[in-house]
Motif scaffolding. Sequence first.
Motif, mmCIF file in Angstrom:
data_model
loop_
_atom_site.group_PDB
_atom_site.id
_atom_site.type_symbol
_atom_site.label_atom_id
_atom_site.label_comp_id
_atom_site.label_asym_id
_atom_site.label_seq_id
_atom_site.Cartn_x
_atom_site.Cartn_y
_atom_site.Cartn_z
ATOM 1 N N ASN A 39 10.844 55.628 37.052
ATOM 2 C CA ASN A 39 10.906 54.848 38.291
ATOM 3 C C ASN A 39 11.606 53.503 38.097
ATOM 4 N N THR A 71 16.404 53.114 38.798
ATOM 5 C CA THR A 71 17.187 52.576 39.913
ATOM 6 C C THR A 71 17.407 51.074 39.741
ATOM 7 N N GLY A 76 8.501 55.180 49.664
ATOM 8 C CA GLY A 76 9.581 55.836 48.947
ATOM 9 C C GLY A 76 9.205 56.113 47.501
ATOM 10 N N MET A 77 10.077 55.700 46.578
ATOM 11 C CA MET A 77 9.874 55.940 45.142
ATOM 12 C C MET A 77 9.319 54.716 44.426
ATOM 13 N N VAL A 100 9.689 62.518 51.402
ATOM 14 C CA VAL A 100 10.439 61.447 50.752
ATOM 15 C C VAL A 100 11.666 62.012 50.038
ATOM 16 N N ARG A 101 11.469 63.126 49.352
ATOM 17 C CA ARG A 101 12.544 63.756 48.591
ATOM 18 C C ARG A 101 13.737 64.087 49.487
ATOM 19 N N LEU A 114 16.114 61.041 49.887
ATOM 20 C CA LEU A 114 16.570 60.280 48.723
ATOM 21 C C LEU A 114 18.068 60.432 48.512
ATOM 22 N N GLU A 115 18.650 59.405 47.922
ATOM 23 C CA GLU A 115 20.063 59.453 47.545
ATOM 24 C C GLU A 115 20.269 58.540 46.344
ATOM 25 N N ASP A 173 17.735 57.006 43.047
ATOM 26 C CA ASP A 173 16.402 57.489 43.395
ATOM 27 C C ASP A 173 16.373 59.012 43.382
ATOM 28 N N LEU A 174 17.421 59.635 43.908
ATOM 29 C CA LEU A 174 17.506 61.094 43.914
ATOM 30 C C LEU A 174 17.614 61.637 42.491
ATOM 31 N N ALA A 216 14.250 61.556 40.846
ATOM 32 C CA ALA A 216 13.395 62.637 41.340
ATOM 33 C C ALA A 216 13.813 63.973 40.745
#
Length: 402
Positions: free
Chosen positions: A246, A249, A314-315, A329-330, A333-334, A337-338, A341
């Motif tokens: 986490n 990002t 979010g994350m 949430v997934r 994501l972009e 963050d994506l 995940a």
Amino acid sequence: MPPMEMRPPQLRMAWWGADYRNSLTFEMIEICEAEAGVRISPEHTDWEGYWDQLATQTAGGNAPDIMQMDDTYLREYADRDLLMDLSDVDLSAMDEDAIANGYTEEHGQVGVTTGINAMAVLANPEVFESLGRDLPDDTTWTWDDFHDLVVDMTEELGPGAYGDAGPVQPVSFQLWLRQQGLHLTTEEGELGFEPEDLAAYFEQELQLVLDGGYPSAELMQEEGNKLPGETMFEVGDQAMARYWSNQMTGVSEQSGVDMVPLRWPSTSGTSAENGLWFKSTMLWSGSANTAHPEAVQSFISCLVNNEEAGLVQGMDRGLPANENVREAVRAGLEGQDLIAAEFLEEIEDDVNAQVPEPVPAMGSGGIQEVLRRYSEEVYFQRMTPIEAAEAAHQEADRHIGN
């Protein structure tokens, strides 16, 4: 006279975090105040200030009703009967491991996981590309492969740049132990390793200093005191570093480079034995002394189960532990963050092939400082690996009350 209107209970809620987390949490509070029928008095500070403040508050019988908790300290507060059993919080959409992260046999469900993360070796693709190197195959690489790669890249990069700048404690040692079928602490609250295990780990890390892969002991010490955005990895002078997923990002934003998460090397070269586990990014706990136990559980239930609150978060507190919220949430994501995940999804089979990590023993927070200090003794060669390991083991054992 008409009956007096009952005012909703007021609860104090405490967490640690920077401005970004604070703003998200205020939005979540607004959503969950309405759902749970409570009023929240917020208290927030940074990581170190948080634990100092919480220790003072609990010692004075003035703990917040709801508190953000880290698993390192969970049993410490639970064993002092300071946390309530949150058995009425709806956990039906969480998997067993996420639930177990906040559960102890003695005290019940004393923490509710906000989200999950895992340790990753972050690689700077621009540094690898500058040397004409491909990223390592993280499904098969061993510690010997890691050693050779770090040493070779440090030599190729030239003065002032490094393949890696050393481990982070206690999680680096913790993962190394898991690869040996051991744990930092056991379910029974005891140390899960012997001095000889720590000595072998110290020897492995010292060899990377002696062979020129890691920086000097002096520079490693300086790196440990740098602010976010100032480390060698974040300014482009280091090929790899170890972070929680986490954090990727934020590190990528600080550096201006989209970092790539890799599994950790293993002793066997098999990713199913790399020791990775899903850690609770953090948990929500309730005070055992709250005057409003039902309201506390209702509010925490909203924080982890309400989809709107989850989309706000979010994350930031990890990939949501509630699988329905996670899916929502997934989908949105972009960017990094994506990728974070997706990394957690990729390692799921690795994690499931291994034994979950026990809830840390009471006093585990002190082990981090013990390992850091004795690692420096080894790197500066003021103590041999076995001398440092024996002293660290004895001191760590005292921290957990044995």
